[in-house]
Write a protein that holds these residues in place. Sequence first.
Motif, PDB file in Angstrom:
ATOM      1  N   LEU A  86       0.860  -1.187   0.000  1.00 32.31           N
ATOM      2  CA  LEU A  86       0.000   0.000   0.000  1.00 32.31           C
ATOM      3  C   LEU A  86       0.893   1.234   0.000  1.00 32.31           C
ATOM      4  O   LEU A  86       1.749   1.378   0.889  1.00 32.31           O
ATOM      5  CB  LEU A  86      -0.895   0.023   1.250  1.00 32.31           C
ATOM      6  CG  LEU A  86      -1.947  -1.083   1.353  1.00 32.31           C
ATOM      7  CD1 LEU A  86      -2.666  -0.999   2.701  1.00 32.31           C
ATOM      8  CD2 LEU A  86      -2.954  -1.008   0.212  1.00 32.31           C
ATOM      9  N   VAL A  87       0.721   2.104  -0.984  1.00 29.31           N
ATOM     10  CA  VAL A  87       1.486   3.351  -1.011  1.00 29.31           C
ATOM     11  C   VAL A  87       0.532   4.514  -0.753  1.00 29.31           C
ATOM     12  O   VAL A  87      -0.401   4.759  -1.533  1.00 29.31           O
ATOM     13  CB  VAL A  87       2.221   3.556  -2.347  1.00 29.31           C
ATOM     14  CG1 VAL A  87       2.943   4.916  -2.350  1.00 29.31           C
ATOM     15  CG2 VAL A  87       3.236   2.438  -2.581  1.00 29.31           C
ATOM     16  N   ALA A  88       0.754   5.188   0.366  1.00 33.66           N
ATOM     17  CA  ALA A  88      -0.018   6.391   0.682  1.00 33.66           C
ATOM     18  C   ALA A  88       0.662   7.574   0.008  1.00 33.66           C
ATOM     19  O   ALA A  88       1.816   7.881   0.308  1.00 33.66           O
ATOM     20  CB  ALA A  88      -0.078   6.594   2.196  1.00 33.66           C
ATOM     21  N   THR A  89      -0.040   8.201  -0.925  1.00 30.54           N
ATOM     22  CA  THR A  89       0.525   9.358  -1.624  1.00 30.54           C
ATOM     23  C   THR A  89      -0.587  10.199  -2.219  1.00 30.54           C
ATOM     24  O   THR A  89      -1.658   9.672  -2.571  1.00 30.54           O
ATOM     25  CB  THR A  89       1.516   8.922  -2.735  1.00 30.54           C
ATOM     26  OG1 THR A  89       2.148  10.084  -3.269  1.00 30.54           O
ATOM     27  CG2 THR A  89       0.834   8.142  -3.843  1.00 30.54           C
ATOM     28  N   CYS A  90      -0.338  11.495  -2.334  1.00 28.71           N
ATOM     29  CA  CYS A  90      -1.271  12.370  -3.057  1.00 28.71           C
ATOM     30  C   CYS A  90      -0.506  13.145  -4.125  1.00 28.71           C
ATOM     31  O   CYS A  90      -1.047  14.074  -4.720  1.00 28.71           O
ATOM     32  CB  CYS A  90      -2.005  13.304  -2.095  1.00 28.71           C
ATOM     33  SG  CYS A  90      -0.960  14.380  -1.104  1.00 28.71           S
ATOM     34  N   ALA A 100       1.903   2.070  -6.346  1.00 23.58           N
ATOM     35  CA  ALA A 100       2.164   0.810  -5.628  1.00 23.58           C
ATOM     36  C   ALA A 100       2.579  -0.359  -6.533  1.00 23.58           C
ATOM     37  O   ALA A 100       3.539  -1.068  -6.188  1.00 23.58           O
ATOM     38  CB  ALA A 100       0.953   0.432  -4.780  1.00 23.58           C
ATOM     39  N   PRO A 101       1.910  -0.594  -7.679  1.00 22.23           N
ATOM     40  CA  PRO A 101       2.368  -1.712  -8.508  1.00 22.23           C
ATOM     41  C   PRO A 101       3.797  -1.503  -9.016  1.00 22.23           C
ATOM     42  O   PRO A 101       4.556  -2.468  -9.149  1.00 22.23           O
ATOM     43  CB  PRO A 101       1.370  -1.726  -9.676  1.00 22.23           C
ATOM     44  CG  PRO A 101       0.184  -0.973  -9.182  1.00 22.23           C
ATOM     45  CD  PRO A 101       0.704   0.030  -8.210  1.00 22.23           C
ATOM     46  N   ALA A 114      -1.315  -4.678  -4.899  1.00 22.12           N
ATOM     47  CA  ALA A 114      -0.645  -3.364  -4.840  1.00 22.12           C
ATOM     48  C   ALA A 114      -1.641  -2.272  -5.202  1.00 22.12           C
ATOM     49  O   ALA A 114      -2.262  -2.320  -6.268  1.00 22.12           O
ATOM     50  CB  ALA A 114       0.538  -3.335  -5.794  1.00 22.12           C
ATOM     51  N   SER A 115      -1.783  -1.290  -4.296  1.00 16.71           N
ATOM     52  CA  SER A 115      -2.704  -0.190  -4.569  1.00 16.71           C
ATOM     53  C   SER A 115      -2.278   1.042  -3.783  1.00 16.71           C
ATOM     54  O   SER A 115      -1.631   0.925  -2.739  1.00 16.71           O
ATOM     55  CB  SER A 115      -4.132  -0.585  -4.183  1.00 16.71           C
ATOM     56  OG  SER A 115      -5.040   0.432  -4.541  1.00 16.71           O
ATOM     57  N   ASP A 116      -2.662   2.211  -4.295  1.00 13.35           N
ATOM     58  CA  ASP A 116      -2.380   3.459  -3.576  1.00 13.35           C
ATOM     59  C   ASP A 116      -3.542   3.809  -2.646  1.00 13.35           C
ATOM     60  O   ASP A 116      -4.688   3.380  -2.852  1.00 13.35           O
ATOM     61  CB  ASP A 116      -2.186   4.616  -4.565  1.00 13.35           C
ATOM     62  CG  ASP A 116      -0.875   4.509  -5.328  1.00 13.35           C
ATOM     63  OD1 ASP A 116      -0.123   3.537  -5.087  1.00 13.35           O
ATOM     64  OD2 ASP A 116      -0.606   5.383  -6.166  1.00 13.35           O
ATOM     65  N   GLY A 119      -4.993   9.563   1.245  1.00 16.97           N
ATOM     66  CA  GLY A 119      -5.565  10.175   2.443  1.00 16.97           C
ATOM     67  C   GLY A 119      -4.796  11.431   2.784  1.00 16.97           C
ATOM     68  O   GLY A 119      -4.790  11.871   3.935  1.00 16.97           O
ATOM     69  N   ALA A 120      -4.099  11.993   1.782  1.00 13.45           N
ATOM     70  CA  ALA A 120      -3.255  13.181   1.972  1.00 13.45           C
ATOM     71  C   ALA A 120      -2.364  12.979   3.209  1.00 13.45           C
ATOM     72  O   ALA A 120      -1.770  11.919   3.354  1.00 13.45           O
ATOM     73  CB  ALA A 120      -4.109  14.438   2.045  1.00 13.45           C
ATOM     74  N   CYS A 121      -2.315  13.962   4.093  1.00 13.53           N
ATOM     75  CA  CYS A 121      -1.376  13.890   5.218  1.00 13.53           C
ATOM     76  C   CYS A 121      -1.740  12.798   6.220  1.00 13.53           C
ATOM     77  O   CYS A 121      -0.915  12.405   7.046  1.00 13.53           O
ATOM     78  CB  CYS A 121      -1.286  15.231   5.921  1.00 13.53           C
ATOM     79  SG  CYS A 121      -0.869  16.567   4.784  1.00 13.53           S
ATOM     80  N   ALA A 122      -2.991  12.311   6.168  1.00 10.89           N
ATOM     81  CA  ALA A 122      -3.402  11.213   7.041  1.00 10.89           C
ATOM     82  C   ALA A 122      -3.203   9.865   6.362  1.00 10.89           C
ATOM     83  O   ALA A 122      -3.503   8.818   6.947  1.00 10.89           O
ATOM     84  CB  ALA A 122      -4.875  11.384   7.440  1.00 10.89           C
ATOM     85  N   GLY A 123      -2.701   9.867   5.132  1.00  8.95           N
ATOM     86  CA  GLY A 123      -2.696   8.668   4.305  1.00  8.95           C
ATOM     87  C   GLY A 123      -1.969   7.482   4.904  1.00  8.95           C
ATOM     88  O   GLY A 123      -2.424   6.340   4.803  1.00  8.95           O
ATOM     89  N   PHE A 124      -0.807   7.724   5.530  1.00 12.63           N
ATOM     90  CA  PHE A 124      -0.054   6.593   6.079  1.00 12.63           C
ATOM     91  C   PHE A 124      -0.849   5.913   7.184  1.00 12.63           C
ATOM     92  O   PHE A 124      -0.902   4.683   7.255  1.00 12.63           O
ATOM     93  CB  PHE A 124       1.313   7.032   6.607  1.00 12.63           C
ATOM     94  CG  PHE A 124       2.106   5.890   7.183  1.00 12.63           C
ATOM     95  CD1 PHE A 124       2.833   5.045   6.358  1.00 12.63           C
ATOM     96  CD2 PHE A 124       2.096   5.647   8.552  1.00 12.63           C
ATOM     97  CE1 PHE A 124       3.537   3.960   6.893  1.00 12.63           C
ATOM     98  CE2 PHE A 124       2.792   4.577   9.094  1.00 12.63           C
ATOM     99  CZ  PHE A 124       3.523   3.728   8.265  1.00 12.63           C
ATOM    100  N   CYS A 125      -1.478   6.709   8.045  1.00 11.54           N
ATOM    101  CA  CYS A 125      -2.226   6.104   9.157  1.00 11.54           C
ATOM    102  C   CYS A 125      -3.462   5.356   8.645  1.00 11.54           C
ATOM    103  O   CYS A 125      -3.845   4.320   9.197  1.00 11.54           O
ATOM    104  CB  CYS A 125      -2.596   7.167  10.186  1.00 11.54           C
ATOM    105  SG  CYS A 125      -1.146   7.858  11.026  1.00 11.54           S
ATOM    106  N   TYR A 126      -4.095   5.866   7.578  1.00 16.09           N
ATOM    107  CA  TYR A 126      -5.184   5.108   6.944  1.00 16.09           C
ATOM    108  C   TYR A 126      -4.663   3.782   6.409  1.00 16.09           C
ATOM    109  O   TYR A 126      -5.249   2.712   6.640  1.00 16.09           O
ATOM    110  CB  TYR A 126      -5.796   5.916   5.786  1.00 16.09           C
ATOM    111  CG  TYR A 126      -6.913   6.835   6.210  1.00 16.09           C
ATOM    112  CD1 TYR A 126      -8.221   6.372   6.314  1.00 16.09           C
ATOM    113  CD2 TYR A 126      -6.667   8.168   6.517  1.00 16.09           C
ATOM    114  CE1 TYR A 126      -9.250   7.212   6.714  1.00 16.09           C
ATOM    115  CE2 TYR A 126      -7.677   9.022   6.921  1.00 16.09           C
ATOM    116  CZ  TYR A 126      -8.974   8.539   7.019  1.00 16.09           C
ATOM    117  OH  TYR A 126      -9.992   9.367   7.423  1.00 16.09           O
TER     118      TYR A 126
END
Length: 320
Positions: A86-90, A100-101, A114-116, A119-126
């Motif tokens: 999972l890649v958290a990114t905006c 992610a792939p 593999a997917s993105d 969640g913007a700045c909250a993305g990693f915690c999501y």
Amino acid sequence: MSGAATGTRPGARLQGLGLYRPAHVVTNDDLAKRVETSDEWIRTRTGIATRRVADDDESVVAMAAAAGGKALAAAGIAAADIDLVLVATCTNKSQIPAAAPQVAFRLGATAAGASDVNGACAGFCYALAMAADSIRAGSTEHVLVIGSERLSDYTNWDDRGTCILLADGAGAAVVSRAEVDEIGPVVWGHNGDRNDAIHIPGYGDNFMRMEGQAVYRWAVTLVPLLVRTCERAGITPSDLAAFVPHQANLRIIQAMAKTLGADNAIIADDVVDAGNTSAASVPMALTRLVEDGRLRSGDPALLFGFGAGLSYAGQVVRVP
Ligand code: UT7
């Protein structure tokens, strides 16, 4: 948190961490040559002294793969054993393909989904919550969760209200099945009615706009949710060894920490020399505390992301 996995339900834990910082350092004095600002103003209002800006070859994908590779090494897990990336990114440069792939391919995570996650700045915690829940549900055993951002591509370098904050980098965690759950329940939510407070218009206008004061005031109202996140993990703020919020602005972080009452906690301050790296900031700040030897394995740390959406997410984790 920290309960034995119930029945046949497995628990989830952080197994290893890693980060990637671009080499190029931009100082406040560098910015003051372009916009009307000063080192003194930036340090006083944001705590930021320097930030990193990626070079051409340091894409969201490249930085994510670098941080992810380090997290795999720290965890002692082979890429081929990863079930999900999972890649958290905006700030990935293209809408498709997702990052992610490409990251999974670069790392050799050949068996992984593999997917993105945006969640913007909250993305990693999501993404971390999704990873832990997929392990608990039995869908996965090892998940690589990465926050990677190139905010510099979306920064108007003539806008002094944003260019002083934004930066680039990546942080990553391997999340693995465990007998004892070490990732607490997520507390998440949004104030989507205020979505225009931070936005990138798109359709050819790719500069981030931010109502800095409004976002600042909103962020400090989130403290009761921090307390709730601790409660849901079965601990109190005074039990925390570390508070690792999104590295938006040192003043916001310090105001939150003071009201939270995490009196025994180290307050992550990576923002001082890394700037605001959106979804990358929480894993970068946590990794740094561990690499610097300031946290020990098993220490409880409160992670909390907040920002565009407006959305937020957080959980208490045990340090790997
Ligand atoms: O990561 C996603 C979440 N984002 C955040 O959490 C960011 C939250 N907000 C902030 O960090 C702060 O609001 C900023 C750092 C963006 C701005 O700091 P502030 O203390 O809220 O300043 P302000 O916007 O109230 O502006 C105060 C004054 C204004 O001048 P006047 O109208 O009083 O004459 C601004 O034009 O400071 C001026 N100003 C600057 N002056 C020098 C704004 N930016 C700058 C600057 N240098 N870079």
